[in-house]
Design a protein around this motif. Sequence first.
Motif, PDB file in Angstrom:
ATOM      1  N   SER B 341       0.912  -1.078  -0.019  1.00  0.00           N
ATOM      2  CA  SER B 341      -0.089  -0.063  -0.015  1.00  0.00           C
ATOM      3  C   SER B 341       0.991   1.169  -0.047  1.00  0.00           C
ATOM      4  O   SER B 341       1.947   1.152   0.032  1.00  0.00           O
ATOM      5  N   GLU B 342       0.373   2.412   0.089  1.00  0.00           N
ATOM      6  CA  GLU B 342       1.126   3.646   0.145  1.00  0.00           C
ATOM      7  C   GLU B 342       2.262   3.615   0.804  1.00  0.00           C
ATOM      8  O   GLU B 342       3.391   3.887   0.500  1.00  0.00           O
ATOM      9  N   ASN B 343       2.056   2.843   2.097  1.00  0.00           N
ATOM     10  CA  ASN B 343       3.002   2.933   3.122  1.00  0.00           C
ATOM     11  C   ASN B 343       3.357   1.857   3.638  1.00  0.00           C
ATOM     12  O   ASN B 343       3.803   1.694   4.939  1.00  0.00           O
TER      13      ASN B 343
END
Lengths: 341, 378
Positions: B341-343
């Motif tokens: 995911s993004e992070n």
Amino acid sequence: MTITKENGVLLDIKNLKVHFPIKKGLWQGTVGHVKAVDDVSFQLVEGETLGLVGESGCGKTTLGKAVIRALKPTDGDVDYQMRDGSTLNTREAEGQQLRDLRHEMQFIFQDPFASLNPRMTVFDIVADPLRLNRLASGKALEDKVGEMLQLVSLSPSLTRRYPHAFSGGQRQRIGIARALAMDPRLVIADEPVSALDVSVQAQILNLMQDLQERLNLTFLFISHDLSVVQYISHRVAVMYVGKLVELAPTEEIFTNPKHPYTQALLEAVPVPNPAIASGATPLAGEVADPANPPAGCYFNPRCPFAQDICRVEAPPLEEVSPGHFSSCHFSKELELAGVAS
Amino acid sequence: MVAPTESDASRNPASPPPSAENVLEVRDLRTYFGLDEGTVRALDGVSFDIKRDSVLGIVGESGCGKSVLARSIMSIVQPPGYIPSGEINYTRPVNGVMQTDDLVQLDPDGEKMRSIRGGEITMVFQEPMVSFSPVYTIGNQIMEAVMLHQKVSKAEARNRTIEMLGLVGIPNPERRIDEYPFNFSGGMRQRAMIAMALSSNPKLLIADEPTTALDVTTQAQILELLLKLQEEFGMAMILITHNLGLVAQMAKEVAVMYLGKMVEQTDVGTLFSNPQHPYTQELLRSIPRLGRTKQTSRLTAIKGSVPPPYSRPSGCAFHPRCPKVISGVCEKFTPEPIQLSENQFASCLLYSDAEEHKMGETLPDTTAISSSEPEEKE
């Protein structure tokens, strides 16, 4: 409650004191005492695990050593119920009585890297107590060692190897096998998992629980780690500067502590959950010096609830509710939160 | 926060310049130790970023390379240790202009590295009992650090030291500055250590197990102090620990290490609520939690133990202990960090598709030696 056949009390510690003299000067005169264990009383019931918690220097290891008679207590009594039903006062035990005691009590040490002789094979390490006590020899000895290793989930084919070939968790298993080789009923475990990695710690804790069930062992589990103690103990005793400050069943002490020090200990443990903030303000100050403790309640200089009486009079250990003992002048008044569950 | 690169990517003029937002960007860092038993790959391709005001927690069990990582950043890896490849890009303003240095390329004994080490990047060590010399006073040792890194007179250095000792909560700093380490308790020594590390206003503080040797109540005091000062000084902090509770309470970002590799990197909330790497999941499951575990329940233990460093398992190093191991895959291919995911990044073959396995086939893990560890029955 004293030792009888019926109530299942295995160990009865009464007013146990272990004081170490402080010697100074040319003639080594005694100038004071470190009161490592000071007037501690509690009982152990057969088949239970009593967790003994406290910070370093609070006397928990000294207490364990005094119970097993690695140290001679200064004062007080430690009554132990032997297998044959007789009661032995271990403080006065000597010679053959002490040798008999070794069949009843054994010790598991903290550091698995320091407590196994690097020049002895695993076989010799586990067989040593059996040889010394002339319990087995030859084939019987080999069988017994193999059986002990299997008990702790190690392969008996490894008996010819030396400790360096094993990981920390495996070494602690060897230490447990050595302790159990004498078929003890009471095992004093001094920080048995604190030198181990988290992933291995769980294995050893599970093993100890299995062994307790199978062999009906009684554990005195000494640790500074509250989450480990909570997991393994039936009852928990908290020590501070040589004194017992609180003793209660595990769930009770964690949800409904009655001593401010217990509460402070619970709050100090960092919670492995970022959503829950740890305790508001950490306890100020440091553990009191057991050679020169403060007047009154030893905890009063750090206690957020301290009153005048706390600075003068030491509170006795009193039963606040059935089975729950606390030594605080305000045990009955304080509303302590315990740990969020 | 994190942008792990391909393992073979080395920094070249074409690669993007380090961001001014990050104080440190570590790229594919390798630290090896040449031992008789073989080469120990203590760090085996580690990449991460740390922002100027962030706290990065690095978690792992003993032997995972977390302390070697700290020593590599400080350029204090002793032989037989060496850094065969990788970059440690350190960015800070010099006279108002952002300047980047690759710490790996600097001479460890050179003037630049000496001014960075202990001045701009400082470290708090694990053992407060042995990190001070017993034959000099506490003040003497802190003043030495102050005078080395700041152009001040002896009297100014002494004032600065007293000020720092007061800041870290040592009572009567004017008197205690002239005491020796043996006069200090463990917690006080760790406070003095922190005072020394902060005396030069560092851009980055590396705390290597700062509270492991301390009691719980003292640990709570030191942690509160570290967090307070980190905010006050606006510095970045790397917190190295094996204690997941500490990470949860202190860190903003977390990297989980296993045998010299980062297996998962994410923010602290995601790590505890939605861990993706099987090692992280098992680690979180195996810790006894205060107030949660009932006497009746059993802990989920990770089977086996961390293998000795010179006999790293082939493929994914965690595969012999992994409950989700894919037989025929995990022992052959080395997982690369995958963005989930993004992070959140995890290095696990569960999240890569068959294509990537084939790509991995061209890079077989040849240096792996089969385990010499005695078998453990579970």
